[in-house]
Design a protein around this motif. Structure first.
Motif, PDB file in Angstrom:
ATOM      1  N   UNK A 147       0.842  -1.192   0.000  1.00 49.25           N
ATOM      2  CA  UNK A 147       0.000   0.000   0.000  1.00 49.25           C
ATOM      3  C   UNK A 147       0.876   1.240   0.000  1.00 49.25           C
ATOM      4  N   UNK A 148       0.323   2.340  -0.486  1.00 49.99           N
ATOM      5  CA  UNK A 148       1.118   3.549  -0.697  1.00 49.99           C
ATOM      6  C   UNK A 148       1.659   4.114   0.612  1.00 49.99           C
ATOM      7  N   UNK A 149       0.896   4.019   1.691  1.00 48.39           N
ATOM      8  CA  UNK A 149       1.371   4.581   2.958  1.00 48.39           C
ATOM      9  C   UNK A 149       2.586   3.816   3.469  1.00 48.39           C
ATOM     10  N   UNK A 150       2.500   2.495   3.463  1.00 46.28           N
ATOM     11  CA  UNK A 150       3.634   1.688   3.938  1.00 46.28           C
ATOM     12  C   UNK A 150       4.846   1.848   3.028  1.00 46.28           C
ATOM     13  N   UNK A 151       4.595   1.910   1.722  1.00 48.98           N
ATOM     14  CA  UNK A 151       5.690   2.033   0.770  1.00 48.98           C
ATOM     15  C   UNK A 151       6.463   3.326   0.972  1.00 48.98           C
ATOM     16  N   UNK A 152       5.768   4.452   1.009  1.00 49.56           N
ATOM     17  CA  UNK A 152       6.469   5.727   1.116  1.00 49.56           C
ATOM     18  C   UNK A 152       6.990   5.983   2.522  1.00 49.56           C
ATOM     19  N   UNK A 153       6.344   5.409   3.522  1.00 51.23           N
ATOM     20  CA  UNK A 153       6.880   5.492   4.881  1.00 51.23           C
ATOM     21  C   UNK A 153       8.196   4.735   4.978  1.00 51.23           C
ATOM     22  N   UNK A 154       8.248   3.577   4.335  1.00 50.03           N
ATOM     23  CA  UNK A 154       9.480   2.789   4.306  1.00 50.03           C
ATOM     24  C   UNK A 154      10.586   3.563   3.603  1.00 50.03           C
ATOM     25  N   UNK A 205      -0.943   8.901   1.000  1.00 53.11           N
ATOM     26  CA  UNK A 205      -2.375   8.724   1.203  1.00 53.11           C
ATOM     27  C   UNK A 205      -3.116   8.349  -0.076  1.00 53.11           C
ATOM     28  N   UNK A 206      -2.397   8.157  -1.144  1.00 54.45           N
ATOM     29  CA  UNK A 206      -3.002   7.946  -2.455  1.00 54.45           C
ATOM     30  C   UNK A 206      -3.967   6.769  -2.480  1.00 54.45           C
ATOM     31  N   UNK A 207      -3.604   5.651  -1.868  1.00 55.49           N
ATOM     32  CA  UNK A 207      -4.481   4.473  -1.867  1.00 55.49           C
ATOM     33  C   UNK A 207      -5.780   4.735  -1.119  1.00 55.49           C
ATOM     34  N   UNK A 208      -5.672   5.381   0.042  1.00 56.24           N
ATOM     35  CA  UNK A 208      -6.863   5.665   0.851  1.00 56.24           C
ATOM     36  C   UNK A 208      -7.819   6.574   0.085  1.00 56.24           C
ATOM     37  N   UNK A 209      -7.275   7.606  -0.546  1.00 55.54           N
ATOM     38  CA  UNK A 209      -8.106   8.559  -1.281  1.00 55.54           C
ATOM     39  C   UNK A 209      -8.715   7.913  -2.521  1.00 55.54           C
ATOM     40  N   UNK A 235     -10.287  17.983  -4.278  1.00 56.51           N
ATOM     41  CA  UNK A 235      -9.392  16.852  -4.035  1.00 56.51           C
ATOM     42  C   UNK A 235      -8.577  17.068  -2.764  1.00 56.51           C
ATOM     43  N   UNK A 236      -8.171  18.303  -2.530  1.00 53.81           N
ATOM     44  CA  UNK A 236      -7.378  18.610  -1.335  1.00 53.81           C
ATOM     45  C   UNK A 236      -8.129  18.237  -0.067  1.00 53.81           C
ATOM     46  N   UNK A 237      -9.441  18.459  -0.056  1.00 50.43           N
ATOM     47  CA  UNK A 237     -10.242  18.096   1.111  1.00 50.43           C
ATOM     48  C   UNK A 237     -10.188  16.599   1.374  1.00 50.43           C
ATOM     49  N   UNK A 238     -10.141  15.807   0.305  1.00 48.93           N
ATOM     50  CA  UNK A 238     -10.072  14.354   0.461  1.00 48.93           C
ATOM     51  C   UNK A 238      -8.754  13.941   1.098  1.00 48.93           C
ATOM     52  N   UNK A 239      -7.661  14.539   0.663  1.00 49.69           N
ATOM     53  CA  UNK A 239      -6.352  14.214   1.239  1.00 49.69           C
ATOM     54  C   UNK A 239      -6.260  14.684   2.688  1.00 49.69           C
ATOM     55  N   UNK A 240      -6.870  15.816   2.970  1.00 50.61           N
ATOM     56  CA  UNK A 240      -6.898  16.305   4.347  1.00 50.61           C
ATOM     57  C   UNK A 240      -7.649  15.318   5.247  1.00 50.61           C
ATOM     58  N   UNK A 241      -8.829  14.905   4.802  1.00 52.83           N
ATOM     59  CA  UNK A 241      -9.632  13.977   5.595  1.00 52.83           C
ATOM     60  C   UNK A 241      -8.918  12.635   5.750  1.00 52.83           C
ATOM     61  N   UNK A 242      -8.266  12.180   4.698  1.00 54.52           N
ATOM     62  CA  UNK A 242      -7.537  10.910   4.768  1.00 54.52           C
ATOM     63  C   UNK A 242      -6.404  10.989   5.781  1.00 54.52           C
ATOM     64  N   UNK A 245      -8.001  10.837   9.227  1.00 56.96           N
ATOM     65  CA  UNK A 245      -8.469   9.468   9.464  1.00 56.96           C
ATOM     66  C   UNK A 245      -7.306   8.546   9.816  1.00 56.96           C
ATOM     67  N   UNK A 246      -6.190   8.710   9.103  1.00 56.06           N
ATOM     68  CA  UNK A 246      -5.012   7.870   9.346  1.00 56.06           C
ATOM     69  C   UNK A 246      -4.452   8.125  10.736  1.00 56.06           C
ATOM     70  N   UNK A 247      -4.406   9.369  11.168  1.00 55.41           N
ATOM     71  CA  UNK A 247      -3.915   9.690  12.507  1.00 55.41           C
ATOM     72  C   UNK A 247      -4.790   9.050  13.581  1.00 55.41           C
ATOM     73  N   UNK A 248      -6.091   9.163  13.404  1.00 54.33           N
ATOM     74  CA  UNK A 248      -7.017   8.569  14.373  1.00 54.33           C
ATOM     75  C   UNK A 248      -6.829   7.058  14.430  1.00 54.33           C
ATOM     76  N   UNK A 249      -6.713   6.430  13.271  1.00 55.81           N
ATOM     77  CA  UNK A 249      -6.545   4.975  13.224  1.00 55.81           C
ATOM     78  C   UNK A 249      -5.210   4.546  13.816  1.00 55.81           C
ATOM     79  N   UNK A 250      -4.151   5.303  13.544  1.00 54.76           N
ATOM     80  CA  UNK A 250      -2.828   4.956  14.075  1.00 54.76           C
ATOM     81  C   UNK A 250      -2.818   5.013  15.597  1.00 54.76           C
ATOM     82  N   UNK A 251      -3.401   6.047  16.161  1.00 55.04           N
ATOM     83  CA  UNK A 251      -3.407   6.177  17.621  1.00 55.04           C
ATOM     84  C   UNK A 251      -4.285   5.119  18.277  1.00 55.04           C
ATOM     85  N   UNK A 252      -5.343   4.719  17.578  1.00 54.98           N
ATOM     86  CA  UNK A 252      -6.207   3.666  18.120  1.00 54.98           C
ATOM     87  C   UNK A 252      -5.514   2.310  18.072  1.00 54.98           C
TER      88      UNK A 252
END
Length: 309
Positions: A147-154, A205-209, A235-242, A245-252
């Protein structure tokens, strides 16, 4: 006695709610009595624009209050990403108070985005494009990321560990963030659009969006398309929301903490990035997350910001 009983029931209810979801909720409001120090760079940008933080806050608040179309889009996007719209309001207010000045109307953001749509530029450093750079053998361990998040984080982690501030294969790399070195072809520190998303974050965030909003997946070899995505308000609003969402999920999932109850914390993470790493550090040290200067303002102004909705 009645007050004591009510307080006990409130605490008991909070514990039950936390146990039911398996998460510790972050109470509303700021943990810091006074606002944490504002970075000098933010203060210098504001002085250069011959304005103040208060004036910038008033300007973005007034834009949100007067633009029914924008507010409708924020609410719809928030619903699609399963977050409360106040989190998006907080991020927009924080960005336009401390990082950039708001345009007077939403249409100006569309015009600005269109100005960049036809530009021809690439992501890279010196003569090496980003695609050539991540093809180096040091990045081989990232090849299995699906997934794009794991790939670019790596890839960002490899940059920090193996390249940042080092000389590798005869090339000396700057001691700076991955996003600043490879993903800002115009000038350092550049972010764009209503959500002030940087290109690397958008790629993550590309995959999530794509899954949630249906926008095409981003390609690091098509820099103009990446900039168009983060500058176009819709489109910017979608990336912002993503991102939120990712921050909330990561902390949970990592720290066992529910930050969806505190817009100042989600705004802080929108400002700092790195929610996965920060959640891991919180888990290691325990306690609850604290807001930075940016999130502090959001919580301080929360009643007023909620009234916009």
């Amino acid at each position: 006695m009645t007050r004591i009983l009510l307080a006990f029931l409130f605490v008991l209810g909070s514990v039950i709610a936390a146990d039911a979801g398996g998460l510790r909720p972050v109470p509303e409001g700021n943990r810091n009595i006074e606002q944490p120090k504002i970075p000098g760079a933010s203060a210098r940008r504001t002085r250069a624009g011959r304005t103040t933080f208060d004036e910038k806050y008033d300007k973005i608040r007034d834009l949100l209050a007067s633009d029914e179309s924008l507010m409708a889009k924020i609410k719809a996007t928030a619903a699609a990403y399963r977050i409360e719209p106040i989190h998006m309001i907080g991020a927009i207010v924080g960005e336009h108070t401390y990082n950039v000045d708001a345009y007077d109307r939403l249409q100006s953001y569309y015009i600005k985005a269109a100005a960049y749509a036809g530009d021809r530029f690439r992501f890279g450093h010196g003569d090496e494009s980003i695609s050539e750079f991540v093809a180096r053998p040091q990045f081989s361990q990232c090849a299995g990321k699906t997934d794009s998040y794991s790939l670019w984080s790596c890839r960002e982690s490899i940059w920090n560990d193996r390249f940042r501030g080092r000389t590798v294969d005869g090339v000396t790399f700057p001691d700076n963030r991955f996003s600043a070195v490879f993903f800002q072809p115009f000038y350092a520190g550049q972010t764009f659009g209503l959500g002030q998303v940087n290109p690397l974050t958008a790629l993550m965030l590309s995959d999530i969006v794509a899954k949630t909003s249906g926008y095409p997946k981003l390609d690091e070899n098509k820099a103009a398309a990446v900039y168009e995505a983060i500058m176009d308000p819709d489109k910017s609003l979608a990336y912002m929301a993503a991102s939120i969402r990712k921050s909330i999920d990561d902390y949970a999932s990592i720290a066992g903490v529910d930050i969806s109850t505190n817009p100042g914390i989600t705004a802080t993470l929108y400002n700092t990035g790195g929610s996965r790493e920060r959640a891991a550090m919180l888990k290691a040290r325990g306690g609850l997350p604290e807001e930075n200067y940016y999130g502090w303002l959001v919580n301080e102004k929360l009643p007023e910001l909620k009234s916009l909705l």
